[in-house]
Every structure is written in C-alpha cells, then in structure tokens.
Design an enzyme around this catalytic site. Sequence first.
Site, PDB file in Angstrom:
ATOM      1  N   CYS A   1       4.864  -9.641  -5.548  1.00 32.52           N
ATOM      2  CA  CYS A   1       5.782  -8.694  -6.205  1.00 32.52           C
ATOM      3  C   CYS A   1       7.189  -9.282  -6.350  1.00 32.52           C
ATOM      4  CB  CYS A   1       5.804  -7.398  -5.393  1.00 32.52           C
ATOM      5  SG  CYS A   1       7.073  -6.228  -5.879  1.00 32.52           S
TER       6      CYS A   1
ATOM      7  N   CYS B   1       9.968  -7.131  -4.941  1.00 31.72           N
ATOM      8  CA  CYS B   1       9.905  -7.156  -3.465  1.00 31.72           C
ATOM      9  C   CYS B   1      10.641  -8.386  -2.935  1.00 31.72           C
ATOM     10  CB  CYS B   1       8.462  -7.177  -2.975  1.00 31.72           C
ATOM     11  SG  CYS B   1       7.521  -5.695  -3.402  1.00 31.72           S
TER      12      CYS B   1
END
Length: 147
Positions: free
Chosen positions: A68, A71
Amino acid sequence: MPVIRACSHCGKKNRIPVQNLVGSTRCGACKSPLTPIAEPLAADAALFDEVVQNVQVPVLVDFWAEWCGPCRLAAPEVARAAADMAGKALVLKVDTEQNAELAARFKVTGIPNFVVLSGGRVVTQQAGLVNHQQLEQWLRSAAPVSP
C-alpha cells in the site's frame, strides 16, 4: 505475552510485560532505566488483545499492508506520533495481509486505517492518510481524565 526489548546501555534483552511498555522499567542485567516504548510495535492478534486489555493509556492502531503506497507515506507520521506520545500512548501496527481476522474485526475495508482505543473501546476510526498532529490529537482526546 511480554515484549522483548534490548537495553540501550548493555544490550541485554529484557522481557517487558505489556502493561509496562509505557512506563519506565529497569534492565534486569545492568539496572539502567528502560524508557517507555517510542516506536510503533508490530502486533498480531494475540499481542493486540493483550495490549488493549492491559494498557492504561490510549492505543493507536495503524492497519496497513506492505503493498500500500499511502501506508508507506503514513509510516513516518505514525512513527513520529509514537515518539512524541511515548509514555502517554502506545502505537501498534497491524499488517492486514498477515492479520486479516483482526482487520475484519474492525471492519477495515480501506488502508491505511487508524483506530484509537481507550479502555478497550474504539474512540476514533478513520481510513486514509493523516499527519502525526492529527494522530496525536486523537490520542490526547482519548486519554483518561485523571481525578
């Protein structure tokens, strides 16, 4: 389930009970102080449950995944919040790929997803990238009021 932390003075590994992660303890070997944990702690379901049940400060949980991009952008903000709130809060990182059941428990459908818990209850939950100031504000707002 204790957390293993190395002493910054002598290097010896110490088993720290989760309830002592936010307070000052001493190294079992050299008796030097071990400061409160100031970085995000990777957590599986067992450690997560133990922390939430036994820690007396707010807990920020960062649900994330290796693949991600947002993230990865959030990681330094989460680390900064952990450092700034050391001794006043605890920060956990939960990899949603390895702990899907824990992510499902909190109905995580988008990541990064941040959950703040206090006394075992969800105080705040939000998906999406936020800065460390917002994370710290959530943690301060969730802190128990002293008598």
